[in-house]
Design an enzyme around this catalytic site. Structure first.
Site, PDB file in Angstrom:
ATOM      1  N   TYR A   1      -1.152  -7.557   6.818  1.00  0.00           N
ATOM      2  CA  TYR A   1      -0.314  -8.680   6.419  1.00  0.00           C
ATOM      3  C   TYR A   1      -1.044 -10.024   6.342  1.00  0.00           C
ATOM      4  O   TYR A   1      -0.429 -11.039   6.034  1.00  0.00           O
ATOM      5  CB  TYR A   1       0.885  -8.791   7.375  1.00  0.00           C
ATOM      6  CG  TYR A   1       1.745  -7.542   7.386  1.00  0.00           C
ATOM      7  CD1 TYR A   1       2.420  -7.145   6.241  1.00  0.00           C
ATOM      8  CD2 TYR A   1       1.859  -6.748   8.520  1.00  0.00           C
ATOM      9  CE1 TYR A   1       3.209  -5.995   6.235  1.00  0.00           C
ATOM     10  CE2 TYR A   1       2.644  -5.604   8.533  1.00  0.00           C
ATOM     11  CZ  TYR A   1       3.318  -5.231   7.377  1.00  0.00           C
ATOM     12  OH  TYR A   1       4.090  -4.097   7.366  1.00  0.00           O
TER      13      TYR A   1
ATOM     14  N   ASP B   1      23.683  -4.604  -2.349  1.00  0.00           N
ATOM     15  CA  ASP B   1      24.985  -4.940  -2.934  1.00  0.00           C
ATOM     16  C   ASP B   1      25.201  -6.453  -2.949  1.00  0.00           C
ATOM     17  O   ASP B   1      25.743  -7.000  -3.908  1.00  0.00           O
ATOM     18  CB  ASP B   1      26.114  -4.267  -2.139  1.00  0.00           C
ATOM     19  CG  ASP B   1      26.183  -2.759  -2.371  1.00  0.00           C
ATOM     20  OD1 ASP B   1      25.545  -2.261  -3.321  1.00  0.00           O
ATOM     21  OD2 ASP B   1      26.880  -2.076  -1.591  1.00  0.00           O
TER      22      ASP B   1
ATOM     23  N   HIS C   1       6.599  -8.216  -1.551  1.00  0.00           N
ATOM     24  CA  HIS C   1       6.043  -7.544  -0.374  1.00  0.00           C
ATOM     25  C   HIS C   1       4.609  -7.992  -0.209  1.00  0.00           C
ATOM     26  O   HIS C   1       3.846  -8.011  -1.189  1.00  0.00           O
ATOM     27  CB  HIS C   1       6.108  -6.018  -0.511  1.00  0.00           C
ATOM     28  CG  HIS C   1       7.505  -5.549  -0.603  1.00  0.00           C
ATOM     29  ND1 HIS C   1       8.321  -5.482   0.502  1.00  0.00           N
ATOM     30  CD2 HIS C   1       8.265  -5.199  -1.662  1.00  0.00           C
ATOM     31  CE1 HIS C   1       9.527  -5.095   0.116  1.00  0.00           C
ATOM     32  NE2 HIS C   1       9.515  -4.923  -1.185  1.00  0.00           N
TER      33      HIS C   1
END
Ligand code: CA2
Length: 156
Positions: A26, A92, A105
Site C-alpha cells: 500500500y 446499491d 484501489h
C-alpha cells in the site's frame, strides 16, 4: 455566483492504516497526506472544486454518507477496501445516488488473491483504477473535475 461543486471521496475499512503498515502493498503515503493532496488539487482547479473526504471502518457510515452527501456531489471517488468484494448494500447505495463513481484501489486487486478479483461495486462505477498506488486517487479526481467542467460547458 454559484456554489463550488463538491467531489466526495470515501475510504472504506482499514484505509486509515495507509502508510503505516504493509508498505510493499500500500506504499508509504498516509491517508491524511492523500486527502490533503486531493483538497489541494480541488482548490487549484479552474473553477475550483471542494473535495470532501471521509474514512470509515463501518459499512453503514459509508452508506449514510452516500445518501446524505452524495446527492449534493458532482462525483464520488470510492475505495471500499474489503467491502469491495461483497457489499451489495454499498453497491446499491452508489447505484441509487446516480452520480459518476470512480472506484480506486491502491493495490492491483486483479493480481492478488482470487477473492479480491471480483468487485461488486465495479458494475455501478464509471470506471476502476487499481494498482497505481495512491496516484489512482489523483487520476480519479482529475477525471471527475474534467467531467464536471464539460457538463457545465454543455449547459453554457
Ligand atoms: O488496494 C486497495 O486499495 C484495497 O481496496 C485495500 C483493501 C483490500 O481489502 C482490498 O482488497 C484492496 C484493504 C485496506 C487495508 O488497508 C491497509 C493499509 C495499510 C496497512 C494495512 C491495511
Amino acid at each position: 455566483m454559484s456554489a463550488r461543486p463538491t467531489i466526495l471521496v470515501l475510504h472504506g475499512p482499514n484505509l486509515n492504516l495507509l502508510g503505516t503498515r504493509e508498505p510493499h502493498l500500500y506504499g508509504a503515503t498516509t491517508l491524511s497526506e492523500v486527502d490533503a493532496d486531493l483538497r489541494r488539487i480541488g482548490d487549484a482547479a479552474d473553477p475550483p472544486v471542494t473535495v470532501r473526504t471521509l474514512q470509515s471502518n463501518h459499512e453503514g457510515a459509508l452508506i449514510d454518507a452516500i445518501q446524505t452527501l452524495g446527492p449534493n456531489a458532482c462525483g464520488i471517488i470510492v475505495n471500499p477496501g474489503g467491502l469491495t468484494h461483497y457489499s451489495i448494500a454499498l453497491r446499491d447505495a452508489l447505484a441509487a445516488v446516480d452520480r459518476p463513481v470512480v472506484e480506486v484501489h491502491v493495490s492491483n486487486i486483479h493480481a492478488r488473491e482470487e477473492f479480491r478479483h471480483r468487485s461488486v461495486v465495479a458494475p455501478v462505477a464509471r470506471g476502476q483504477i487499481a494498482g497505481l498506488g495512491v496516484d489512482g486517487y489523483r487520476l480519479a479526481l482529475r477525471h471527475l473535475i474534467e467531467t464536471e467542467s464539460r457538463r457545465k460547458g454543455d449547459r453554457g
